[in-house]
Write a protein that holds these residues in place. Sequence first.
Motif, mmCIF file in Angstrom:
data_model
loop_
_atom_site.group_PDB
_atom_site.id
_atom_site.type_symbol
_atom_site.label_atom_id
_atom_site.label_comp_id
_atom_site.label_asym_id
_atom_site.label_seq_id
_atom_site.Cartn_x
_atom_site.Cartn_y
_atom_site.Cartn_z
ATOM 1 N N GLU A 1 2.546 -1.362 -1.741
ATOM 2 C CA GLU A 1 2.656 -2.355 -0.654
ATOM 3 C C GLU A 1 1.967 -3.669 -1.108
ATOM 4 O OE1 GLU A 1 1.937 -0.483 3.096
ATOM 5 O OE2 GLU A 1 2.780 1.377 2.713
ATOM 6 N N MET A 2 0.782 -3.464 -1.447
ATOM 7 C CA MET A 2 -0.056 -4.928 -1.841
ATOM 8 C C MET A 2 0.672 -5.617 -2.856
ATOM 9 S SD MET A 2 -4.059 -5.174 -3.019
ATOM 10 C CE MET A 2 -4.882 -6.431 -2.086
ATOM 11 N N VAL A 3 1.010 -5.161 -3.813
ATOM 12 C CA VAL A 3 1.827 -5.810 -5.010
ATOM 13 C C VAL A 3 3.089 -6.544 -4.502
ATOM 14 C CG1 VAL A 3 3.004 -5.377 -7.164
ATOM 15 C CG2 VAL A 3 0.845 -4.369 -6.840
ATOM 16 N N GLN A 4 3.893 -5.704 -3.717
ATOM 17 C CA GLN A 4 5.042 -6.381 -3.184
ATOM 18 C C GLN A 4 4.961 -7.497 -2.190
ATOM 19 O OE1 GLN A 4 6.797 -2.683 -1.598
ATOM 20 N NE2 GLN A 4 8.051 -2.160 -3.447
ATOM 21 N N ASP A 5 3.886 -7.400 -1.560
ATOM 22 C CA ASP A 5 3.327 -8.476 -0.531
ATOM 23 C C ASP A 5 2.846 -9.740 -1.481
ATOM 24 O OD1 ASP A 5 2.841 -9.641 2.166
ATOM 25 O OD2 ASP A 5 0.877 -9.211 1.884
ATOM 26 N N LEU A 6 1.829 -9.425 -2.168
ATOM 27 C CA LEU A 6 1.258 -10.400 -2.885
ATOM 28 C C LEU A 6 2.103 -11.198 -3.718
ATOM 29 C CD1 LEU A 6 -2.137 -9.010 -3.766
ATOM 30 C CD2 LEU A 6 -1.462 -10.814 -2.331
ATOM 31 N N GLU A 7 3.127 -10.457 -4.438
ATOM 32 C CA GLU A 7 3.933 -11.276 -5.615
ATOM 33 C C GLU A 7 4.717 -12.075 -4.809
ATOM 34 O OE1 GLU A 7 6.978 -8.910 -7.909
ATOM 35 O OE2 GLU A 7 6.762 -7.376 -6.331
ATOM 36 N N VAL A 8 5.282 -11.758 -3.847
ATOM 37 C CA VAL A 8 6.140 -12.967 -2.993
ATOM 38 C C VAL A 8 5.346 -13.946 -2.542
ATOM 39 C CG1 VAL A 8 7.457 -13.325 -0.706
ATOM 40 C CG2 VAL A 8 7.643 -11.025 -2.029
ATOM 41 N N ARG A 9 4.218 -13.926 -2.219
ATOM 42 C CA ARG A 9 3.261 -15.030 -1.807
ATOM 43 C C ARG A 9 2.814 -15.746 -3.063
ATOM 44 N NH1 ARG A 9 -1.189 -12.632 2.279
ATOM 45 N NH2 ARG A 9 0.157 -11.398 3.573
ATOM 46 N N ILE A 10 2.591 -15.196 -4.125
ATOM 47 C CA ILE A 10 2.220 -15.794 -5.208
ATOM 48 C C ILE A 10 3.501 -16.533 -5.749
ATOM 49 C CG2 ILE A 10 1.284 -15.729 -7.656
ATOM 50 C CD1 ILE A 10 -0.490 -12.947 -6.656
ATOM 51 N N ALA A 11 4.477 -15.988 -5.871
ATOM 52 C CA ALA A 11 5.689 -16.767 -6.610
ATOM 53 C C ALA A 11 6.047 -17.774 -5.973
ATOM 54 C CB ALA A 11 6.599 -15.581 -6.729
ATOM 55 N N VAL B 1 12.452 -16.566 -13.903
ATOM 56 C CA VAL B 1 11.964 -15.027 -14.467
ATOM 57 C C VAL B 1 10.459 -15.175 -14.898
ATOM 58 C CG1 VAL B 1 12.338 -13.327 -16.286
ATOM 59 C CG2 VAL B 1 14.304 -14.441 -15.179
ATOM 60 N N GLY B 2 10.082 -16.101 -15.534
ATOM 61 C CA GLY B 2 8.714 -16.356 -15.861
ATOM 62 C C GLY B 2 7.607 -16.394 -14.950
ATOM 63 N N ARG B 3 8.258 -17.240 -13.945
ATOM 64 C CA ARG B 3 7.255 -17.373 -12.459
ATOM 65 C C ARG B 3 7.286 -16.128 -11.820
ATOM 66 N NH1 ARG B 3 9.077 -18.447 -7.593
ATOM 67 N NH2 ARG B 3 10.966 -19.079 -8.204
ATOM 68 N N LEU B 4 8.247 -15.310 -11.636
ATOM 69 C CA LEU B 4 8.398 -13.810 -10.832
ATOM 70 C C LEU B 4 7.504 -12.921 -11.634
ATOM 71 C CD1 LEU B 4 11.838 -13.927 -9.630
ATOM 72 C CD2 LEU B 4 9.878 -14.572 -8.448
ATOM 73 N N ASN B 5 7.590 -12.930 -12.827
ATOM 74 C CA ASN B 5 6.933 -11.949 -13.751
ATOM 75 C C ASN B 5 5.414 -12.193 -13.795
ATOM 76 O OD1 ASN B 5 9.201 -10.203 -14.536
ATOM 77 N ND2 ASN B 5 9.465 -11.561 -16.441
ATOM 78 N N ALA B 6 5.159 -13.624 -13.897
ATOM 79 C CA ALA B 6 3.570 -13.943 -13.785
ATOM 80 C C ALA B 6 3.148 -13.639 -12.449
ATOM 81 C CB ALA B 6 3.542 -15.165 -13.788
ATOM 82 N N ARG C 1 4.209 -10.950 -10.212
ATOM 83 C CA ARG C 1 3.966 -9.640 -10.286
ATOM 84 C C ARG C 1 2.671 -9.087 -11.062
ATOM 85 N NH1 ARG C 1 6.045 -4.389 -9.365
ATOM 86 N NH2 ARG C 1 7.726 -5.301 -8.026
ATOM 87 N N ASN C 2 2.588 -9.856 -12.180
ATOM 88 C CA ASN C 2 1.206 -9.532 -12.953
ATOM 89 C C ASN C 2 0.087 -9.752 -12.423
ATOM 90 O OD1 ASN C 2 2.975 -8.529 -15.255
ATOM 91 N ND2 ASN C 2 2.968 -10.423 -16.323
ATOM 92 N N GLN C 3 -0.007 -10.886 -11.676
ATOM 93 C CA GLN C 3 -1.143 -11.224 -11.006
ATOM 94 C C GLN C 3 -1.518 -10.238 -9.721
ATOM 95 O OE1 GLN C 3 -1.411 -15.359 -9.725
ATOM 96 N NE2 GLN C 3 -3.388 -15.288 -9.131
ATOM 97 N N ALA C 4 -0.293 -10.042 -8.978
ATOM 98 C CA ALA C 4 -0.527 -9.249 -7.876
ATOM 99 C C ALA C 4 -0.901 -7.761 -8.293
ATOM 100 C CB ALA C 4 0.902 -9.045 -7.090
ATOM 101 N N GLU C 5 -0.409 -7.354 -9.585
ATOM 102 C CA GLU C 5 -0.999 -5.970 -10.017
ATOM 103 C C GLU C 5 -2.458 -6.057 -10.481
ATOM 104 O OE1 GLU C 5 2.126 -5.093 -13.003
ATOM 105 O OE2 GLU C 5 3.361 -4.065 -11.490
ATOM 106 N N GLU C 6 -2.790 -7.107 -10.932
ATOM 107 C CA GLU C 6 -4.212 -7.353 -11.351
ATOM 108 C C GLU C 6 -5.193 -7.119 -10.078
ATOM 109 O OE1 GLU C 6 -5.399 -10.604 -13.821
ATOM 110 O OE2 GLU C 6 -3.389 -10.320 -15.013
ATOM 111 N N ILE C 7 -4.707 -7.843 -9.138
ATOM 112 C CA ILE C 7 -5.507 -7.753 -7.949
ATOM 113 C C ILE C 7 -5.409 -6.426 -7.185
ATOM 114 C CG2 ILE C 7 -5.661 -8.607 -5.467
ATOM 115 C CD1 ILE C 7 -4.293 -11.502 -6.669
ATOM 116 N N ALA C 8 -4.015 -5.866 -7.207
ATOM 117 C CA ALA C 8 -3.959 -4.351 -6.600
ATOM 118 C C ALA C 8 -4.903 -3.542 -7.533
ATOM 119 C CB ALA C 8 -2.887 -3.907 -6.488
ATOM 120 N N ARG C 9 -5.019 -3.549 -8.693
ATOM 121 C CA ARG C 9 -5.980 -2.798 -9.486
ATOM 122 C C ARG C 9 -7.284 -2.841 -9.145
ATOM 123 N NH1 ARG C 9 -1.913 -3.171 -13.417
ATOM 124 N NH2 ARG C 9 -2.461 -5.120 -14.241
ATOM 125 N N ALA C 10 -7.848 -4.284 -9.130
ATOM 126 C CA ALA C 10 -9.161 -4.390 -8.912
ATOM 127 C C ALA C 10 -9.671 -4.023 -7.354
ATOM 128 C CB ALA C 10 -9.287 -6.126 -8.924
#
Length: 121
Positions: free
Chosen positions: A39-49, A62-67, A69-78
Amino acid sequence: MNRYGRQAETMWKQACPKRYAELEDPETFFTGLGDQAMEMVQDLEVRIAGPDVPGEAYLEKVGRLNAARNQAEEIARAEILAPPETEEPETEDEDPDEASSNVLAWFNRHEHQSSQEDELG
């Protein structure tokens, strides 16, 4: 259990095997963490992109969206998936269950809030 839950479980097993062993129901615990992370990744990736950029080429998007998602996943992991801390030798003043209890309390609070939102929404 989704991939985020499996990642969390692996991290906990490696970094905090004692705390992992103390979990009453690891499957439920890590399934919940994984769902929260997703849920956090889905919310953050939209905000970040952000919104689409006028004139943005396909590969740029595609590069912007992938970046994002990667950033959102890093935040969720931490913030959600990582164990509270690595295990260190216990001293007499330390409570070995405190960090796990804090994560469990946070998890239970979030579950309670989600249940209330589901009832209201």
